[in-house]
Design a protein around this motif. Sequence first.
Motif, short mmCIF file in Angstrom:
data_model
loop_
_atom_site.label_atom_id
_atom_site.label_comp_id
_atom_site.label_asym_id
_atom_site.label_seq_id
_atom_site.Cartn_x
_atom_site.Cartn_y
_atom_site.Cartn_z
N ARG A 226 -17.48 24.65 46.98
CA ARG A 226 -16.64 23.66 48.01
C ARG A 226 -16.92 22.43 48.33
N THR A 227 -18.47 22.23 48.44
CA THR A 227 -18.38 21.49 48.44
C THR A 227 -18.76 20.42 47.75
N GLU A 228 -18.69 20.70 46.43
CA GLU A 228 -18.71 20.11 45.09
C GLU A 228 -17.66 19.62 44.60
N GLY A 229 -16.11 20.11 45.77
CA GLY A 229 -14.55 19.99 45.27
C GLY A 229 -13.66 21.08 44.52
N MET B 117 -10.66 25.30 54.90
CA MET B 117 -11.16 23.70 53.79
C MET B 117 -9.96 23.21 53.30
N ASN B 118 -9.03 22.08 52.71
CA ASN B 118 -8.19 21.74 52.36
C ASN B 118 -8.57 20.92 51.16
N PHE B 119 -7.99 21.44 50.00
CA PHE B 119 -8.49 21.02 48.54
C PHE B 119 -7.33 20.31 47.92
N SER B 120 -7.28 19.16 47.13
CA SER B 120 -6.53 18.45 46.44
C SER B 120 -5.58 19.45 45.29
N SER B 121 -4.66 19.15 45.27
CA SER B 121 -3.55 20.56 44.40
C SER B 121 -4.01 19.90 42.73
N ASP B 122 -5.40 18.85 42.54
CA ASP B 122 -5.78 19.07 41.35
C ASP B 122 -7.27 19.67 40.93
#
Length: 67
Positions: free
Chosen positions: A33-36, A1-6
Amino acid sequence: MNFSSDAPKVFISYSHDSPEHKNQVLILANRLRTEGVDCNIDQYEESIIIGRMTSNSLTIKQLGLTI
């Protein structure tokens, strides 16, 4: 899963008291994870034992919050 750097980064450390507890932790981590939230638990990765520490223990330094 890819997440934004922030994205918030979290590592959940927990006791393996029972299969039910282990599953509850997995459910929580998946929901985060589904919540970011860039959430990590030992169940997502294979661990190797390095002395008394596992490879997962070494990643704690890279994360911003431990629950």
